[in-house]
Design a protein around this motif. Structure first.
Motif, short mmCIF file in Angstrom:
data_model
loop_
_atom_site.label_atom_id
_atom_site.label_comp_id
_atom_site.label_asym_id
_atom_site.label_seq_id
_atom_site.Cartn_x
_atom_site.Cartn_y
_atom_site.Cartn_z
N ASP A 179 0.55 -1.09 -0.05
CA ASP A 179 0.07 0.09 0.00
C ASP A 179 0.69 1.13 0.26
O ASP A 179 0.39 2.31 -0.37
N ALA A 180 2.01 1.01 0.60
CA ALA A 180 3.06 2.51 0.49
C ALA A 180 3.38 2.78 -0.90
O ALA A 180 3.84 4.05 -0.92
N THR A 181 3.44 1.89 -1.76
CA THR A 181 3.91 2.22 -3.21
C THR A 181 2.90 2.67 -4.04
O THR A 181 3.34 2.86 -5.02
N ARG A 182 1.68 2.44 -3.79
CA ARG A 182 0.38 2.45 -4.41
C ARG A 182 0.21 4.21 -4.38
O ARG A 182 0.27 4.81 -3.32
N LYS A 183 -0.05 4.93 -5.65
CA LYS A 183 -0.41 5.85 -5.63
C LYS A 183 -1.79 6.35 -5.20
O LYS A 183 -2.70 5.69 -5.53
N PRO A 184 -1.96 7.51 -4.43
CA PRO A 184 -3.38 7.83 -4.14
C PRO A 184 -4.20 7.90 -5.36
O PRO A 184 -3.85 8.52 -6.12
N ARG A 185 -5.54 7.69 -5.13
CA ARG A 185 -6.42 7.81 -6.15
C ARG A 185 -6.94 9.11 -6.37
O ARG A 185 -7.09 10.00 -5.33
N SER A 186 -7.01 9.59 -7.44
CA SER A 186 -7.34 10.99 -7.90
C SER A 186 -8.78 10.86 -8.29
O SER A 186 -9.23 10.19 -9.23
N LEU A 187 -9.52 11.69 -7.62
CA LEU A 187 -11.11 11.89 -8.12
C LEU A 187 -11.02 12.22 -9.74
O LEU A 187 -11.92 11.85 -10.25
N LEU A 188 -10.06 13.11 -10.01
CA LEU A 188 -10.26 13.67 -11.43
C LEU A 188 -9.75 12.38 -12.30
O LEU A 188 -10.59 12.27 -13.51
N ALA A 189 -8.75 11.48 -11.89
CA ALA A 189 -8.60 10.17 -12.67
C ALA A 189 -9.88 9.54 -12.67
O ALA A 189 -9.94 8.67 -13.79
N ASP A 190 -10.42 9.25 -11.56
CA ASP A 190 -11.51 8.54 -11.43
C ASP A 190 -12.91 8.93 -12.63
O ASP A 190 -13.40 8.19 -13.37
N ILE A 191 -12.98 10.22 -12.67
CA ILE A 191 -13.86 10.93 -13.46
C ILE A 191 -13.71 10.67 -15.02
O ILE A 191 -14.39 10.14 -15.84
N VAL A 192 -12.55 11.12 -15.29
CA VAL A 192 -11.83 10.63 -16.72
C VAL A 192 -12.07 9.10 -17.13
O VAL A 192 -12.57 8.76 -18.26
N ARG A 193 -11.60 8.26 -15.93
CA ARG A 193 -11.96 6.65 -16.49
C ARG A 193 -13.32 6.53 -16.59
O ARG A 193 -13.56 5.64 -17.63
N GLU A 194 -14.20 7.24 -16.08
CA GLU A 194 -15.55 6.76 -16.14
C GLU A 194 -16.03 7.24 -17.49
O GLU A 194 -16.76 6.82 -18.19
N GLN A 195 -15.53 8.78 -17.79
CA GLN A 195 -15.83 9.05 -19.28
C GLN A 195 -15.35 8.39 -20.34
O GLN A 195 -15.99 8.38 -21.35
N ARG A 196 -14.26 7.70 -19.97
CA ARG A 196 -13.66 6.77 -21.14
C ARG A 196 -14.32 5.64 -21.32
O ARG A 196 -14.72 5.18 -22.41
N ARG A 197 -14.95 5.13 -20.21
CA ARG A 197 -15.72 4.02 -20.31
C ARG A 197 -16.98 4.16 -21.14
O ARG A 197 -17.30 3.45 -22.05
N GLN A 198 -17.66 5.25 -20.74
CA GLN A 198 -18.85 5.41 -21.46
C GLN A 198 -18.62 5.86 -22.96
O GLN A 198 -19.49 5.81 -23.65
N ALA A 199 -17.72 6.62 -23.24
CA ALA A 199 -17.31 7.13 -24.66
C ALA A 199 -17.07 5.63 -25.33
O ALA A 199 -17.26 5.66 -26.43
N HIS A 200 -16.19 4.68 -24.67
CA HIS A 200 -16.07 3.34 -25.63
C HIS A 200 -17.39 2.75 -25.67
O HIS A 200 -17.69 2.11 -26.79
N LYS A 201 -18.11 2.62 -24.72
CA LYS A 201 -19.54 2.26 -25.00
C LYS A 201 -20.53 2.92 -25.94
O LYS A 201 -20.95 2.16 -26.90
N ALA A 202 -20.42 4.19 -25.99
CA ALA A 202 -21.07 4.85 -27.06
C ALA A 202 -20.47 4.53 -28.38
O ALA A 202 -21.23 4.43 -29.22
N CYS A 203 -19.23 4.54 -28.39
CA CYS A 203 -18.58 4.29 -29.74
C CYS A 203 -19.16 2.92 -30.17
O CYS A 203 -19.39 2.89 -31.34
N ALA A 204 -19.06 2.00 -29.34
CA ALA A 204 -19.48 0.75 -29.87
C ALA A 204 -20.84 0.65 -30.45
O ALA A 204 -21.42 -0.07 -31.24
N GLU A 205 -21.82 1.42 -29.47
CA GLU A 205 -23.33 1.36 -29.82
C GLU A 205 -23.57 1.91 -30.96
O GLU A 205 -24.25 1.46 -32.16
N ILE A 206 -22.77 3.18 -31.58
CA ILE A 206 -22.89 4.06 -32.77
C ILE A 206 -22.33 3.17 -33.90
O ILE A 206 -22.88 3.07 -35.21
#
Length: 108
Positions: free
Chosen positions: A4-31
């Protein structure tokens, strides 16, 4: 030091971007699936990198030959008309809602 000491702290911004990318890939597959099934393949369809200006993840529809775009416009227009015809008096058409299954087949 534990793992746990070597793991980077989670970033709220990184989580938001990760979710946006997941949604974008899903939308891309749908279209892509919808365009392909309508005979209107979009060969340049892709998920863009996160915009430095807006911070948003966008789906790039890309380029396609004019005949494909014309056919896609007709398909979209026909779908819009079909959706509007389904609206009963007193309701409004939500043209960007999630697709629903038809006849219990799981096909939209």
């Amino acid at each position: 030091m534990g793992a746990d000491a070597t793991r980077k702290p989670r970033s709220l911004l990184a989580d938001i971007v990760r979710e946006q990318r997941r949604q974008a890939h899903k939308a891309c597959a749908e279209i892509r699936e919808a365009a392909d099934s309508a005979g209107c393949p979009l060969p340049s369809l892709a998920v863009e990198s996160t915009s430095a200006i807006t911070g948003s993840v966008l789906v790039q529809l890309g380029g396609a030959p004019p005949d494909v775009i014309t056919k896609l416009a007709k398909v979209i227009r026909a779908g819009t008309i079909a959706l509007a015809a389904e609206v009963r008096p007193g309701e409004h058409a939500d043209l960007i809602s999630e697709p629903t299954a038809v006849n219990g087949t799981g096909v939209s």
